[in-house]
Design an enzyme around this catalytic site. Structure first.
Site, mmCIF file in Angstrom:
data_model
loop_
_atom_site.group_PDB
_atom_site.id
_atom_site.type_symbol
_atom_site.label_atom_id
_atom_site.label_comp_id
_atom_site.label_asym_id
_atom_site.label_seq_id
_atom_site.Cartn_x
_atom_site.Cartn_y
_atom_site.Cartn_z
ATOM 1 N N PRO A 229 77.348 48.995 48.020
ATOM 2 C CA PRO A 229 77.556 48.962 49.478
ATOM 3 C C PRO A 229 77.929 50.368 49.970
ATOM 4 C CG PRO A 229 79.399 47.918 48.333
ATOM 5 C CD PRO A 229 78.437 48.331 47.273
ATOM 6 N N ASP A 407 81.199 54.345 47.846
ATOM 7 C CA ASP A 407 81.016 52.948 47.453
ATOM 8 C C ASP A 407 82.171 52.130 48.039
ATOM 9 O OD1 ASP A 407 81.019 50.521 46.066
ATOM 10 O OD2 ASP A 407 80.326 51.429 44.181
ATOM 11 N N HIS A 408 81.833 51.224 48.945
ATOM 12 C CA HIS A 408 82.883 50.489 49.669
ATOM 13 C C HIS A 408 83.615 49.485 48.768
ATOM 14 C CE1 HIS A 408 85.170 49.625 53.079
ATOM 15 N NE2 HIS A 408 84.232 49.597 54.010
ATOM 16 N N ARG A 409 83.151 49.293 47.556
ATOM 17 C CA ARG A 409 83.899 48.440 46.634
ATOM 18 C C ARG A 409 85.101 49.190 46.072
ATOM 19 N NH1 ARG A 409 79.061 47.193 42.638
ATOM 20 N NH2 ARG A 409 78.947 49.440 42.967
#
Ligand code: CAO
Length: 435
Positions: A229, A407-409
């Site tokens: 993401p 990376d939005h994680r």
């Protein structure tokens, strides 16, 4: 009682001491007369050594990387009951078990057209040399109806492996199945099928094969784009002072001195920023089924390099322990190797963060794709002199656009904004790096 024979390298013409690049059989395998046993490589060609008879492999004497000449032992073969060796007149071995004799295979040079396959090509290009595949791999491809020029080779030195052929067939089957009515066309994403257009109906077209690098990087980029993401934050850095310093260093240095590039300063500033924000120098991992973050305490910085065959990412190792001059020199050397197609796996692995600079070309911003398993990438475009309000008037300042994809994680927007602010502050006043 079946006979066990030692099979040796047959007459291979003027070649001596050739490296074994692939052993194609293992103990227990059944081989027929003329089946390939191993592949040898000279500086100009690769060739398969065929089996001189049918039987079952008892033991393999050589391994990949060994060097062989005519008469070198390859393996012992338990001969099939009715098998006759191709070259009985060359039998001259010692007993190993049962009734063991040695035999050399049918001379490789006896079938030169089949034996000599292709010049060694580090990179396969659309109009360049043929893919580097051994006769056995080519024969395997032919059996499965695969055109080797369409297959991406992943073996050492750009060599095509049987697995590459198998992967190609599997992909083709997946595509075939996904084109059937009612099939899921999008790897579980429930998207519309890819448009299947005959472009020649609308005008003249030319079909060009993708380079090996493009095939490999394309597959990696697609996976990264779909699975991570991505979010991209933008920032601007005032590099007026830095650029003046860089130009001064290059002027002082004279003709043969190090060329200080902006990229080297960016890498140094990125390392300092990664130290301040360690989650950007990490990878997602998994332990006992639970996701974890692996924070790296080393700083190997990749940089995107544009080459005639596609995009590659060489890595500057331990950039935190190197001066800007050394980083600039290494970047120059790696970029040259990249353009010459000479980067080895060691030059491109282990990166913890990537810088992609399009500044030498142009642009005002872009969205770089994260280079998995890294979690962030810095994109840089062309610096421009702009009027900047300084309280009592406008001053011309050199402004560098920065883009950070993350990376939005692992990271969130606030951390990304702080990361970019920190980086921009370092670039605006490089003395801060010493703090
Ligand atoms: N703004 C303004 N000028 C810049 C600049 C920037 N951000 N970055 C570089 N320049 C200038 C340099 O100062 C240099 O000028 P001088 O010779 O007068 O000093 C000139 O542009 C050429 O720079 P360069 O880009 O050739 O050299 P570099 O060290 O900056 O970059 C490399 C090397 C390997 C990054 C570059 O050659 C390259 O391959 N870039 C493309 C990367 C890419 O494709 N990224 C996209 C990935 S996503 O598909």
């Amino acid at each position: 009682m079946s006979e066990i024979r030692e099979i040796q390298v047959p007459d291979i013409g003027d070649f001596k001491d050739l490296p074994v690049i692939e052993v194609l059989v293992k103990p227990g395998d059944t081989v027929a007369f003329d089946d390939p046993l191993l592949t040898l490589e000279s500086d100009k060609a690769s060739m398969d050594v065929p089996s001189p008879g049918a039987g079952t492999v008892v033991a393999v004497t050589i391994k990949e990387g060994d060097r062989v000449s005519k008469g070198s032992a390859i393996l012992t073969l338990r001969m099939a009951a009715d098998a006759a060796l191709a070259t009985q007149n060359q039998v001259n071995g010692t007993a190993v078990a049962d009734a063991v004799v040695s035999a050399v295979g049918p001379p490789v040079v006896a079938t030169p057209a089949a034996a000599v396959v292709s010049a060694v090509a580090p990179v396969v290009t659309a109009s360049g040399p043929k893919p580097h595949a051994s006769p056995s791999v080519r024969s395997y491809a032919r059996k499965l109806g695969v055109d080797v020029s369409k297959v991406a080779a992943t073996g050492k030195g750009g060599r095509m492996l049987r697995e590459d052929i198998e992967g190609f067939v599997k992909d083709a089957l997946v595509r075939l199945n996904s084109s059937k009515p009612g099939a899921d066309h999008s790897a579980g994403l429930n998207l519309l099928p890819w448009p299947d257009v005959d472009f020649s109906k609308f005008g003249t077209v030319e079909k060009v094969a993708l380079s090996r690098i493009k095939k490999i990087s394309g597959a990696n980029l697609s996976r990264n784009w779909v699975m991570i993401p991505h979010v991209t934050n933008n920032e601007e850095a005032d590099i007026t002072g830095l650029e003046a310093f860089r130009v001064q260093l290059n002027t002082e240095g004279g003709k043969d001195a190090i060329k200080y590039t902006l990229l080297a300063f960016l890498i140094k500033a990125a390392v300092a920023t990664l130290k301040a924000f360690p989650q950007f120098n990490s990878s997602l991992g998994n332990e006992d089924g639970e996701p974890i973050l692996i924070l790296k305490q080393y700083y190997h910085i990749g940089f995107a390099a544009d080459t005639p065959n596609g995009l590659v990412v060489p890595v500057i190792r331990d950039a935190d322990q190197k001066g800007i001059g050394q980083i600039a020199t290494e970047c120059g050397e790696l970029a040259r190797k990249a353009r010459d197609g000479k980067l080895g796996p060691a030059d491109m692995t282990g990166g913890t963060f990537t810088v992609s600079s399009l500044g030498g070309i142009g642009g005002t911003g872009f969205t770089p794709i994260i280079n998995a398993p890294e979690v962030a990438i810095l994109g840089v475009t062309r610096a421009q002199t702009r009027p900047v309000w300084e309280g009592n008037g406008f001053a011309p300042r050199l402004i560098l656009p920065l883009a950070l994809s993350w990376d939005h994680r692992v990271v969130d927007g606030a951390a990304a904004a702080r990361f970019l602010q920190h980086l921009a502050a370092l670039l605006a006043d490089f003395r801060r790096i010493a703090l």
